[in-house]
Design a protein around this motif. Structure first.
Motif, PDB file in Angstrom:
ATOM      1  N   SER A 175       0.865  -1.788   0.109  1.00 51.69           N
ATOM      2  CA  SER A 175       0.419   0.077  -0.358  1.00 51.69           C
ATOM      3  C   SER A 175       0.668   0.895   0.038  1.00 51.69           C
ATOM      4  O   SER A 175       0.521   2.255  -0.727  1.00 51.69           O
ATOM      5  CB  SER A 175      -0.862   0.138   1.536  1.00 51.69           C
ATOM      6  OG  SER A 175      -0.161   0.077   2.659  1.00 51.69           O
ATOM      7  N   SER A 176       1.448   1.406   0.648  1.00 55.46           N
ATOM      8  CA  SER A 176       2.888   2.501   0.740  1.00 55.46           C
ATOM      9  C   SER A 176       3.575   2.656  -0.154  1.00 55.46           C
ATOM     10  O   SER A 176       3.516   3.646  -1.106  1.00 55.46           O
ATOM     11  CB  SER A 176       3.927   2.138   1.985  1.00 55.46           C
ATOM     12  OG  SER A 176       4.475   1.536   1.848  1.00 55.46           O
ATOM     13  N   SER A 178       5.239   6.253   2.485  1.00 56.31           N
ATOM     14  CA  SER A 178       4.083   6.405   1.055  1.00 56.31           C
ATOM     15  C   SER A 178       4.676   8.353   0.970  1.00 56.31           C
ATOM     16  O   SER A 178       5.416   7.800  -0.003  1.00 56.31           O
ATOM     17  CB  SER A 178       2.757   6.035   1.003  1.00 56.31           C
ATOM     18  OG  SER A 178       1.861   7.354   1.456  1.00 56.31           O
TER      19      SER A 178
END
Length: 298
Positions: free
Chosen positions: A104-105, A165
């Motif tokens: 996700s990051s 991120s």
């Protein structure tokens, strides 16, 4: 006639891409370390997907009558922690957290970095403004920037993914910008402009696909940094909160028992080391495999 000509033109192009893909895979498979890294990553994915099947105990279940059991105990392969929780179960479920946060990051970082890099490299008027923002983010050491963001947003594993991120954006933007600056000077890009192709078509259909090689390498190696950073932040108490089975948090829980139950910290530490090693060597292997100057016979 025009449709047949277009179809005949696309076939050689598709065959060329297929041939390049096969050559890339061959180069990658010749790198023994990269193959070893791939095996470790595949095993990690299997552990994450089939976690409920591969463990016999809940990662949260406490049993105070079986605390600090050592490695090789009859019912607990990797022992138990100071609350009697099965370390194997916590290790396997911790794999899920590492992969989810990593994917996700890195994904969010790539979206931001790609957008800024493409705009900065293609539109010279935006280059100065975007690169100064990127330079500002680079001014902070990565882990300190992540800690600052978490201090603002609050401590949670979701906020860790957001912080990492944001930390990933400037590096990706720099790589993409450099590729765009090189690609947009190519003759076929100038030809597309001369026939009136829109900027969005040139960027998305012709420039972006040619930036994929460095982006893939960046994303793979960034996964290693992300997993290591997630563990570091959780170790400091800024990431996963008890009783979440996260590797960095497991090391933190075991640091007070290094003399009586060292496996509590050593086992998750080895897991982090192996996964970070795997993504790094796969990233190195991909970088070499995607190099067009690489000799297949070496």
């Amino acid at each position: 006639m025009q449709d047949n000509a277009a179809l005949n033109w696309k076939k050689p192009k598709a065959k060329k891409k297929e041939k390049m893909l096969i050559q890339t895979i061959k180069r990658l498979l010749k790198n023994k370390l990269a193959v070893l890294g791939l095996v470790i990553i595949v095993l990690q994915v299997i552990l994450a997907v089939f976690a409920p099947v591969l463990v016999n105990y809940s990662p949260y279940e406490q049993n105070l009558s079986e605390t600090q059991l050592g490695i090789g105990s009859p019912e607990h392969l990797l022992g138990t922690d100071n609350y009697g929780r099965d370390i194997w179960s916590r290790l396997v479920y911790g794999t899920r957290i590492s992969l989810i946060v990593g994917i996700s990051s890195v994904g969010l970082g790539l979206i931001g970095g790609l957008t800024l890099g493409l705009l900065s490299g293609y539109y010279r008027k935006l280059d100065g403004v975007i690169m100064r923002i990127v330079d500002l983010l680079f001014a902070f050491p990565g882990i300190l920037l992540a800690m600052l963001i978490i201090a603002i947003l609050g401590t949670s594993i979701v906020n860790v993914a957001i912080a990492i991120s944001i930390w990933s954006i400037p590096g990706c933007a720099r790589i993409v910008r450099g590729s765009v600056l090189s690609i947009k000077k190519q003759e076929y890009i100038l030809a597309m402009k001369s026939i009136g192709a829109s900027n969005s078509r040139i960027i998305l259909k012709h420039i972006l696909p040619n930036c994929l090689a460095p982006i893939i390498v960046f994303a793979t190696m960034r996964m290693a940094t992300t997993i290591l950073s997630t563990s570091a932040l959780s170790f400091l108490g800024l990431g996963a909160q008890p009783p979440t089975p996260e590797w960095g948090a497991m090391i933190a829980d075991g640091q007070d028992f290094m003399w009586t139950a060292p496996h509590m910290s050593i086992v998750p530490g080895i897991a982090i080391m192996l996964v970070v090693f795997a993504f790094n060597v796969v990233g190195d292997g991909l970088r070499d495999a995607l190099d067009p100057n690489m000799n297949l016979d070496v």
